[in-house]
Each structure stands twice: as C-alpha cells, then as structure tokens.
Design a protein around this motif. Structure first.
Motif, PDB file in Angstrom:
ATOM      1  N   LEU A  61       0.826  -1.212   0.000  1.00  0.00           N
ATOM      2  CA  LEU A  61       0.000   0.000   0.000  1.00  0.00           C
ATOM      3  C   LEU A  61       0.860   1.263   0.000  1.00  0.00           C
ATOM      4  N   ASP A  62       1.938   1.243   0.795  1.00  0.00           N
ATOM      5  CA  ASP A  62       2.868   2.385   0.796  1.00  0.00           C
ATOM      6  C   ASP A  62       3.494   2.586  -0.587  1.00  0.00           C
ATOM      7  N   SER A  63       3.828   1.477  -1.227  1.00  0.00           N
ATOM      8  CA  SER A  63       4.438   1.562  -2.558  1.00  0.00           C
ATOM      9  C   SER A  63       3.450   2.108  -3.586  1.00  0.00           C
ATOM     10  N   ILE A  64       2.181   1.745  -3.438  1.00  0.00           N
ATOM     11  CA  ILE A  64       1.164   2.240  -4.381  1.00  0.00           C
ATOM     12  C   ILE A  64       0.996   3.750  -4.236  1.00  0.00           C
ATOM     13  N   VAL A  65       1.009   4.231  -2.990  1.00  0.00           N
ATOM     14  CA  VAL A  65       0.918   5.682  -2.762  1.00  0.00           C
ATOM     15  C   VAL A  65       2.116   6.388  -3.390  1.00  0.00           C
ATOM     16  N   MET A  66       3.309   5.802  -3.198  1.00  0.00           N
ATOM     17  CA  MET A  66       4.514   6.386  -3.797  1.00  0.00           C
ATOM     18  C   MET A  66       4.444   6.338  -5.324  1.00  0.00           C
ATOM     19  N   LEU A  67       3.897   5.256  -5.850  1.00  0.00           N
ATOM     20  CA  LEU A  67       3.744   5.132  -7.299  1.00  0.00           C
ATOM     21  C   LEU A  67       2.844   6.238  -7.843  1.00  0.00           C
ATOM     22  N   ALA A  68       1.699   6.461  -7.177  1.00  0.00           N
ATOM     23  CA  ALA A  68       0.768   7.494  -7.630  1.00  0.00           C
ATOM     24  C   ALA A  68       1.439   8.866  -7.644  1.00  0.00           C
ATOM     25  N   ALA A  69       2.180   9.176  -6.578  1.00  0.00           N
ATOM     26  CA  ALA A  69       2.889  10.461  -6.520  1.00  0.00           C
ATOM     27  C   ALA A  69       3.952  10.540  -7.617  1.00  0.00           C
ATOM     28  N   GLY A  70       4.632   9.428  -7.846  1.00  0.00           N
ATOM     29  CA  GLY A  70       5.662   9.395  -8.887  1.00  0.00           C
ATOM     30  C   GLY A  70       5.081   9.591 -10.273  1.00  0.00           C
ATOM     31  N   LEU A  71       3.919   8.974 -10.541  1.00  0.00           N
ATOM     32  CA  LEU A  71       3.286   9.113 -11.858  1.00  0.00           C
ATOM     33  C   LEU A  71       2.817  10.546 -12.089  1.00  0.00           C
ATOM     34  N   VAL A  72       2.297  11.182 -11.033  1.00  0.00           N
ATOM     35  CA  VAL A  72       1.908  12.594 -11.159  1.00  0.00           C
ATOM     36  C   VAL A  72       3.141  13.445 -11.473  1.00  0.00           C
ATOM     37  N   GLY A  73       4.239  13.162 -10.780  1.00  0.00           N
ATOM     38  CA  GLY A  73       5.484  13.889 -11.040  1.00  0.00           C
ATOM     39  C   GLY A  73       5.967  13.694 -12.465  1.00  0.00           C
TER      40      GLY A  73
END
Length: 200
Positions: A61-73
């Motif tokens: 779940l932590d990785s998915i949150v980081m993924l979402a932020a990374g994709l926005v970036g």
C-alpha cells in the motif's frame, strides 16, 4: 486545404503541419511511454521485494501511494518538457507524407522549414520540371530529422481519430501516425484500408 499531389512515380505526397499546442497527440504518446516505463519499474521492484521479504500488505500500500505520486510527477515533467519542445519547434510539427501501393512514409522536416516552402518544392518534385529546385527538394528531404515507414502488408491494426486528423498504423514494434487534413482524410483512409485489407 492543400491538395494531395501524385507524382509521375505514382507516389502521393502531402504536407501536414501539426499544431503542437492544440493537437495533443504527441503529448499523449510521450506520456504513455513514460508512464509505461514507470509502471514497469514499479512491478519489477515489487516482484524483487516479494521474493526477498514475502508479501506484505502495508509495504504494498505504501508503494502504491509512492507510485501514484511518482506518476503525477512524471506527468508534470512530461508536460513541461513538451511545452519546451513545442516552443523550440515554433508550435508546429511539419511532416511530409509519401504514400504508394506498398506503404506510407512519415518524414519529420527540420523545424525551421515552413509548410509553404515544402509545398513549393513538392510542386516541382511531382511535376515534370527539372533543375535547381528538384535538387533543392532532394536536399530538403535529406536534411529531414527522422522518418518512419509502414508497409501495408505488415500493418496489424489501425486506429482512426478523425477529430485529430490522425490515422494510426500499428505493426509489431512500429507505430506510425499519418496526419491528413479533413478534406483529404477519407481519400487517404480508404486508400490505406483497401491495401491493408488485401495484404493481411
């Protein structure tokens, strides 16, 4: 409207000037590539983590949150990069298309070359005239940045985006984008469809 010209060699030629600010096709293409790379890296890393530590829901779940932020970036960076590219290109992507019974070639022209110049050169190339302008036409094409060729026999699928004046030709590892104005769109589409259907 600029008419499609057929030369004595049987090749149809036309020029399309894509407005990089109003037509989002290239932006969407670049975004898909970078987002695909980001997702691929995410899944690869997750597989390695699961092999090493086993499945952990909190970590996932932590990785998915980081993924979402990374994709926005990534999208923000792609948007900024695209706007810089559009500015450098003068807001236009000038393309020469050459189409015959076997396939269609998409040639990106140097950004300093204007559509009107290319149309003038094409008029000479497709006619019977000879001389310096024909040489200039050859030089213009030789100076082009990149080209992509689609052989109709190898096209596996087509995507028709009439509102964007675009016909996508998809082959394995080769994706060509054919732009054509509204007045000539049906002619080019029918020409391609007839030959793709016969060869596949």
């Amino acid at each position: 409207m600029q008419a499609i010209q057929q030369g004595k060699d049987g090749i149809y030629r036309w020029v399309y000037e894509l407005n990089l600010y109003t037509n989002p096709t290239i932006f969407f293409l670049v975004s898909k590539i970078f987002l695909g790379i980001g997702l691929g890296l995410f899944f690869f890393i997750q597989v390695l983590v699961m092999i090493e530590d086993g499945f952990q829901l909190d970590q996932l779940l932590d990785s998915i949150v980081m993924l979402a932020a990374g994709l926005v970036g990534i999208l923000v960076l792609v948007a900024v990069g695209y706007l810089v590219y559009a500015f450098i290109m003068g807001g236009k992507y000038c393309v020469l298309f050459e189409m015959d019974e076997r396939g269609v070639k998409h040639t990106q022209l140097p950004h300093q070359v204007k559509k009107a110049q290319v149309i003038g050169v094409l008029a000479v190339m497709t006619g019977a005239a000879a001389g310096n302008l024909t040489t200039m036409g050859s030089g213009l094409l030789a100076a082009s940045h990149t080209y992509l060729y689609s052989e109709f026999a190898k096209v596996k699928s087509m995507e028709i985006l009439r509102k964007r004046n675009l016909i996508k030709l998809n082959e394995p590892l080769n994706y060509n984008q054919v732009y054509v104005d509204a007045d000539n769109f049906d002619f080019v589409l029918n020409f391609i469809q007839a030959r793709v259907g016969k060869n596949n």
